[in-house]
Design an enzyme around this catalytic site. Structure first.
Site, PDB file in Angstrom:
ATOM      1  N   GLU A 119     -18.785  -9.757   0.323  1.00  0.00           N
ATOM      2  CA  GLU A 119     -18.414 -10.104   1.572  1.00  0.00           C
ATOM      3  C   GLU A 119     -17.060  -9.358   1.893  1.00  0.00           C
ATOM      4  O   GLU A 119     -16.590  -9.023   0.869  1.00  0.00           O
ATOM      5  CB  GLU A 119     -18.250 -11.655   1.902  1.00  0.00           C
ATOM      6  CG  GLU A 119     -17.616 -12.187   0.652  1.00  0.00           C
ATOM      7  CD  GLU A 119     -17.577 -13.808   0.496  1.00  0.00           C
ATOM      8  OE1 GLU A 119     -18.803 -14.194   0.431  1.00  0.00           O
ATOM      9  OE2 GLU A 119     -16.545 -14.501   0.584  1.00  0.00           O
ATOM     10  N   LYS A 121     -13.261  -8.872   2.495  1.00  0.00           N
ATOM     11  CA  LYS A 121     -12.026  -9.387   2.030  1.00  0.00           C
ATOM     12  C   LYS A 121     -10.947  -9.323   3.138  1.00  0.00           C
ATOM     13  O   LYS A 121     -10.395  -8.225   3.379  1.00  0.00           O
ATOM     14  CB  LYS A 121     -11.594  -8.801   0.898  1.00  0.00           C
ATOM     15  CG  LYS A 121     -10.258  -9.630   0.161  1.00  0.00           C
ATOM     16  CD  LYS A 121      -9.905  -9.136  -1.080  1.00  0.00           C
ATOM     17  CE  LYS A 121      -9.015  -9.956  -1.775  1.00  0.00           C
ATOM     18  NZ  LYS A 121      -7.649 -10.302  -1.014  1.00  0.00           N
ATOM     19  N   CYS A 472      11.924  35.168  21.076  1.00  0.00           N
ATOM     20  CA  CYS A 472      12.147  34.781  20.004  1.00  0.00           C
ATOM     21  C   CYS A 472      10.945  34.830  19.267  1.00  0.00           C
ATOM     22  O   CYS A 472       9.827  34.754  19.422  1.00  0.00           O
ATOM     23  CB  CYS A 472      12.185  33.219  20.527  1.00  0.00           C
ATOM     24  SG  CYS A 472      12.271  31.901  19.046  1.00  0.00           S
TER      25      CYS A 472
END
Length: 737
Positions: A119, A121, A472
């Site tokens: 199952e 948790k 640049c």
DNA sequence: CACCCTCGAGTTCA
DNA sequence: CTCGAGGGTG
């Protein structure tokens, strides 16, 4: 983990004391403050280390060790409730190997392979509920496993906790039933509550579990008493305002309790029920009206268990609540009894823990990056850390305001997660870990690559940029790389490294030169060459260079919108470029258009129109265009008569991959028939096409379901192209997959 | 003018 | 996936 070959006896004693202190401190914080300093994963890791250390050095074990006790201390605010039967905690497995080791122990302990119940948790808060003659007697937190806190007074506001048991199958109501379960918020509910909390200017909750803990531990009864006392004695405006405030607070508390959910996963003391198997017990509880998980499965073999673990490892986020692992239990109660318990945990169950998805790591530095458009973006450089399946060392911080908003300093320990399980995101600092050595990030005032003074494009912008667009180096590099990108001219073999090589070797001065490159030129750069083979003289073009040249050639004949995208005009991405290309037909027509002409295009407003107009006013931009023209790049679309447009007016969103299509190919096929393909689901979306998502969570899918947008699979998409929207909707997927 | 969409841009790792 | 910001609508 402790390593006995490295840590000697004295070292072990010191480490043992450290661990005990850290664990005890964390426990009291956890139970008293609802805001633990350690994450569960960290706590678990410390605990695991302590257990390992005590196995190697049993002489260290004493009564004060946390391994000998369960849970933490109780807060004084609540009435203590003794559980009828002790609530054990579970041993953890942090790897497949540890899970396998447990399976082996169980098998050898029993001498047979038992059926195993798997199952999820739930990451919530354990509670114990006692029903006497079918009526809820007490609801209590887990506390230290023996004695918890009485929160029964809140239970009447929690619809998930039944006040009375009733059997649908006509089963007699047991005189006594003690059940254990997890109280939690669904993730969606948590997010809603948290948003409301923030709207009120209150601090955000850290996670659903702490929010659930905080909500359950509100003294609703006390507030009610205070409110009625205030009502009885109030007079004047101040009293009225105070009562209004108290009422609002109480209402908020009740709303939060109303949203809490419960999943029952255990049975304690019981009288009048025949329980032979854990799974059969759940069926009985469900029949009595108690909420049990629908995802629990019984497996006959270890393989089945592993599959279950693997499946939810993949689909962890498809479940409505948070999961921190899988619990595996021996299903048959008689076998559980045979295995028994240790002092703190049953031997017949184990919690396999998934790796955590929020971790902590050191923020080493915050450098900045200069993008294609000159935007300067700070990003976090961190100590590499494993989170949600990969190792992360960097994450964007967007801009200086974001850095400030997150409140992180260089040198901080920070919380890190992967947003949507993919993109790393720094959440904030671990303030408690500050030493005073941390320093604040300072946004540079000059471009780190070219030294130009940085400034916002216009007053009030949060982004600052390097205005040196033409030369640049960073911007040149990024632009060249962008020309080759999939959204632009899609040039294979021209990646990041090739772009740098072209610029650094001087083979291209900027993106304009890309289409006048000659194969011979490339021989000058070692990046594009390989050593001569037998019978060859001089360097030869590498495979990658050949691929790139062929692909550049193919790129001379792309549709106009791709050319537009490749030019890196501000605000012009693929959708806008498509609109412009359709409206004008050629690059020259766009270049010659007035701002008004441009703004007349649907989806283009004054800002974009201006940006396009200005772009063509710049000399060197026009030079780029002319070089491309002379390099043979087609700068106009063939006036083609479009086929029938049966899908016009329909907005589609596509997620995942569809068999037979590339990601763009699928979109193009729909667009060719007149559909509009949007990037995200909204209420204007008519249909979401859900392809194979490789087991990953689709946030689009969730959004679509929330908005009631129909979702179809690959066959629905085929039907859409074939016969239109109506036909596609025949293939709607189930809402809850 | 406030809203809701949509777009743009930067981005991580394998 | 995220934030920022442009465009369109009521």
């Amino acid at each position: 983990m402790a390593d006995d070959t490295v840590i000697g006896r004295e070292g072990a004693r010191v480490r043992w004391a450290e661990l005990v202190d850290a664990i005890n401190a964390a426990r009291s914080e956890y139970y008293q403050a609802d805001a633990p300093r350690l994450s569960d994963a960290e706590y678990d890791a410390l605990f695991a280390e302590l257990v390992a250390l005590e196995q190697v050095h049993p002489e260290l074990v004493s009564g004060e060790s946390p391994t000998q006790t369960v849970g933490g201390q109780r807060s004084e605010m609540f009435e203590p409730v003794e559980h009828l039967q002790r609530m054990y905690s579970l041993d953890n497995a942090f790897s497949e190997a540890e899970l396998q080791a447990w399976l082996d122990r169980v098998e050898s302990g029993l001498g047979e392979v038992p059926q195993l119940l798997c199952e999820l948790k739930i990451d919530g808060l354990a509670v114990d509920a006692v029903y006497v003659d079918g009526r809820l007697r007490t609801l209590a937190t887990r506390g230290d496993g023996r004695v918890g806190e009485d929160v029964t007074f809140n239970a009447r506001y929690i619809p998930a906790v039944p006040q009375r048991l009733a059997s649908a199958a006509g089963r007699p109501i047991p005189p006594l039933l003690e059940v254990r379960g997890e109280i939690f918020f669904a993730v969606a509910d948590f997010e809603r509550i948290n948003a409301e909390q923030q709207d009120l200017g209150l601090p955000a909750f850290a996670n659903p579990r702490n929010t659930a803990a905080g909500s359950l531990r509100q003294r609703v009864d006390r507030r009610e008493a205070e409110l009625s006392a205030a009502r009885a004695s109030s007079s004047g405006d101040r009293g009225v305002a105070k009562i209004a405030r108290m009422e609002a607070e109480l209402a908020r508390a009740r709303v939060r309790l109303d949203g809490l959910r419960l999943t029952v996963h255990g049975i304690g003391a019981v009288d009048g029920l025949e329980i032979t198997r854990q799974s059969q017990g759940y069926e009985v509880l469900a029949d009595l009206g108690l909420p049990v998980s629908e995802r629990a499965r019984v497996h006959e073999s270890a393989d089945g268990v592993r599959d279950f673990v693997a499946y939810y490892g993949e689909h962890r986020h498809d479940v409505e609540h948070e999961i921190d692992g899988v619990v595996v239990k021996v299903d048959e109660i008689a076998l559980q009894r045979r295995l028994g318990e240790t002092s703190r945990a049953p031997r017949w169950a184990i919690a396999y823990k998934y790796p955590p998805d929020v971790v902590r790591t050191r923020l080493l530095d915050i450098p900045v990056n200069v993008g294609r458009t000159g935007r300067v973006t700070p990003y976090a450089v961190m100590e590499p850390v494993r989170v949600a399946g990969s190792t992360v060392a960097m994450a964007t911080l967007h801009n200086a305001y974001e850095v400030e908003r997150k409140g992180v300093l260089i040198g901080d320990m920070v919380f890190l997660r992967k947003a949507g399980d993919v993109i790393p995101e720094v959440l904030g600092p671990v303030v408690e870990e500050r030493t005073g050595q941390e320093r604040p990030f300072v946004m540079p005032t000059r471009c780190p690559e070219c030294g130009t003074a940085l400034r916002p494009e216009k007053e009030g912008d949060k982004d600052i940029r390097c205005p040196n667009t033409r030369s640049c180096p960073a911007q040149l590099r990024e632009r060249l790389f962008h020309v080759a990108s999939r959204q632009a001219l899609d040039i294979e073999g021209l990646g990041y490294k090739a772009a740098i090589a072209l610029l650094e070797s001087g083979l291209v001065a900027d993106e304009g030169d890309l289409f006048v490159l000659r194969p011979d030129d490339l021989l000058r750069s070692p990046f594009f060459t390989r050593d001569p083979g037998k019978g060859e003289s001089g360097p030869q073009l590498s495979e990658n260079a050949k691929v790139m040249l062929a692909s550049i050639d193919a790129a001379r004949d792309r549709p106009l919108w791709r050319v537009l995208v490749a030019l890196s005009i501000r605000h012009v991405g693929a959708p806008t470029a498509t609109d412009l290309a359709r409206a004008f037909g050629s690059l020259d027509a766009i270049a010659g258009a007035s701002v008004e002409d441009l703004a007349a295009v649907d989806g283009v407003g004054p800002v974009v129109a201006h940006a396009v107009h200005e772009w063509f006013a710049e000399d060197w931009h026009r030079e780029v265009v002319e070089k491309w023209r002379s390099g043979g790049v087609r700068l106009a679309d063939e006036p083609m008569d479009v086929g029938p447009q049966p899908l016009s007016g329909i907005t589609v969103v596509i997620t995942g991959s569809l068999p037979g299509f590339t990601r763009e190919g699928a979109a193009e096929a729909a667009v060719a028939l007149g559909a509009k393909v949007a990037g995200s689901v909204s209420k204007t979306t008519q249909v979401l096409v859900q392809g194979d998502d490789g087991g990953r969570t689709s946030s689009k899918r969730a959004k679509a379901e929330k908005l009631g947008v129909p979702v179809v699979g690959p066959d629905g998409f085929a039907a859409l192209l074939d016969a239109g929207l109506e036909a596609a909707l025949e293939h709607r997927l189930e809402e809850n997959a």
